[in-house]
Design an enzyme around this catalytic site. Sequence first.
Site, PDB file in Angstrom:
ATOM      1  CB  THR A   2      -0.940   0.006   1.209  1.00  0.00           C
ATOM      2  OG1 THR A   2      -1.743  -1.184   1.191  1.00  0.00           O
ATOM      3  CG2 THR A   2      -1.855   1.217   1.183  1.00  0.00           C
TER       4      THR A   2
ATOM      5  CD  GLU B 100      -2.313  -2.281  -1.769  1.00  0.00           C
ATOM      6  OE1 GLU B 100      -1.922  -3.013  -0.842  1.00  0.00           O
ATOM      7  OE2 GLU B 100      -2.981  -1.255  -1.600  1.00  0.00           O
TER       8      GLU B 100
ATOM      9  CE  LYS C 193      -5.891  -3.835  -0.377  1.00  0.00           C
ATOM     10  NZ  LYS C 193      -4.499  -4.246  -0.584  1.00  0.00           N
TER      11      LYS C 193
END
Length: 240
Positions: free
Chosen positions: A16, A122, A37
């Site tokens: 992160t 991510e 994400k």
Amino acid sequence: MRGLFVTGTGTEVGKTVVAAAIARTARADGARVAVFKPAVSGLDDHPLRPEVWESAPELPDHALLRLAAGSNQGDDQVAPYRYGPAVSPHLAAELAGEGIDPDRLRGAALDATEDASLLVCEGVGGFLVPLPTDYLVRDLARDLALPVVVAASPYLGTINHTLLTIQAVREAGLEVSAVVLTPWPSDPSPIEHSNREAIERLGAVPVETLPLLDLSDAGSWPALRIQVESPRAASSLRAA
């Protein structure tokens, strides 16, 4: 769509932070950045707080990414699946009595790119973590067709973990743009220097470093620029 997919050698290796640093650097360079994400867990450990830099160390992953990117995306646009317990996404979904739909993930990632010039995605945990059990982080990365950045620890043991992750990414048919070792110590030992050199040589990949960041003071963050090639992301998503 230009973008990067940030994965890691496992949990708690700085994915992160690396993704946030890339997003903030790109924004400072003039890009319109969207962040994504697929799933966030552990929200039970993150009470609701204002999304300002003073609260950044306590923000959940998707909120920190949004703050770093300067994005006005909603929660569902950044992280379609969000769960309270700090467990793997497939288990969190099972505990919530639902499933994680790969089509929803692909569609949400594509939607995130509509008003952006760069997508920073991510992953969750490591590269082979299941989202549903039959669809891994690897599969999402392959569907998005973005070049991959590997976040890794600089400490003892990282060579094996990092090279295995690089191998898995390349076996999925994806490019590894860089490895980022974090938190890089202010006075690295011979071990850290050796780890960086070994990964760069054996992995045939650029290795960047990122120090421990003060998340509440984004102005103190160093720039993290990763070369972004033009991927097949949008066409691949539409084909999926």
